[in-house]
Write an enzyme that holds these catalytic residues in place. Structure first.
Site, mmCIF file in Angstrom:
data_model
loop_
_atom_site.group_PDB
_atom_site.id
_atom_site.type_symbol
_atom_site.label_atom_id
_atom_site.label_comp_id
_atom_site.label_asym_id
_atom_site.label_seq_id
_atom_site.Cartn_x
_atom_site.Cartn_y
_atom_site.Cartn_z
ATOM 1 C CB SER A 58 -0.963 -0.027 1.184
ATOM 2 O OG SER A 58 -1.993 0.926 1.013
ATOM 3 C CG ASP A 154 -5.534 -1.961 -5.076
ATOM 4 O OD1 ASP A 154 -6.186 -1.332 -4.229
ATOM 5 O OD2 ASP A 154 -4.369 -2.353 -4.894
ATOM 6 C CG HIS A 221 -5.011 -2.516 -0.828
ATOM 7 N ND1 HIS A 221 -4.460 -1.874 -1.924
ATOM 8 C CD2 HIS A 221 -4.547 -1.850 0.263
ATOM 9 C CE1 HIS A 221 -3.713 -0.866 -1.509
ATOM 10 N NE2 HIS A 221 -3.741 -0.833 -0.185
#
Length: 276
Positions: A58, A154, A221
């Protein structure tokens, strides 16, 4: 040895603001944090490492992209240095309302943290610094080998780039974003269109033989920090290869890996996947 660096700023370790807000005592100095950590690790033996990899997921994945060449420069030429970005390839796309919400947001982040001077100069010399927070404008110029693990669907980007609350005032997308089984056929089509935009933003930027990628069609994610998605028996596969094996083979130069999953629904190894 594995070192985990806690994320403690909002700019992927690029901020450097001298002034401190007296009311909140907030410090926007992520770049200084990065440098202090690197100096500490080098002094404790990292300078003697034979192999090193900078990775993150991330915001950490974005940090791995933005700091990749800087990390390479810290270590001796004899050290094998590569980078791994997991779910850090955020794209510059319009939201449901047709506005550039994420572009505006990233520009505000860069301005607030005064990040421009710490972003890759190969990008800031050509574009507005806010645009240099998007990997699609940076990765082609990265010299250090780097691998991208990302879901084309995502889930963070669907929730915050494609369908942020500001673009969905009536909450039409609320249930869909939380559970893709509750998405309408039109919403799934919109998400599939987003996948096309994602692939357009990464294709052509990863042409170098030193770059690799594992782009699956999961609604996810971050996939490298959990065994369920990293290397377990039922982890996502591309050409019968787990993420762990793909990254390992690439890192140790056993074989390159640059694969993109088919759109839907042909990858049954995704725990959450988009259906036609």
């Amino acid at each position: 040895m594995e070192i985990k660096v806690r994320y403690c700023d909002g700019s992927s370790f690029t901020g450097d603001v001298e002034a401190v807000n007296p009311a909140t005592n907030l410090h926007f100095r992520g770049q200084r944090v990065w440098l202090a950590i690197m100096e500490d690790l080098l002094a404790k033996g990292m300078k003697n490492a034979q192999n090193a990899i900078l990775s993150g997921c991330s915001a950490g994945g974005l940090s791995s992209i933005l700091h990749c060449d800087k990390f390479r420069a810290l270590l001796p030429p004899t050290t094998k240095v590569k980078c791994l970005s997991d779910a850090g390839y955020f794209i510059n796309a319009k939201d449901l309302a047709g506005t550039q919400h994420i572009e505006t947001f990233y520009s505000q982040v860069v301005a607030t943290h005064q990040s421009a001077k710490n972003l890759p100069q190969s990008c800031t010399s050509r574009l507005n610094p806010g645009l240099c927070f998007f990997p699609q404008n940076v990765v082609a110029q990265i010299q250090t080998p780097i691998f991208f693990v990302n879901a084309a669907y995502d889930s963070w980007q669907i929730k915050n780039i494609l369908a942020p609350g500001v673009a969905d005032p009536h909450g039409t997308w609320h249930d869909c974003k939380l559970d893709i089984k509750k998405c309408s056929s039109l919403q799934l089509k919109t998400m599939q269109d987003f996948r096309v935009q994602f692939l357009s933003a990464i294709n052509g930027r990863v042409d170098s033989v030193s770059k690799g990628m594992f782009i699956d069609s999961c609604y996810a994610h971050c996939q490298t920090e959990m065994q369920e998605t990293w290397m377990r028996a039922d982890s996502p596969l591309l050409e019968k290869t787990t993420i762990a094996k793909a990254v390992g083979d690439w890192y140790f130069d056993r074989s390159p890996f640059k694969k993109i999953d088919c759109p839907y629904p042909c990858n049954p190894t995704c725990h959450n996947r988009i259906f036609e």
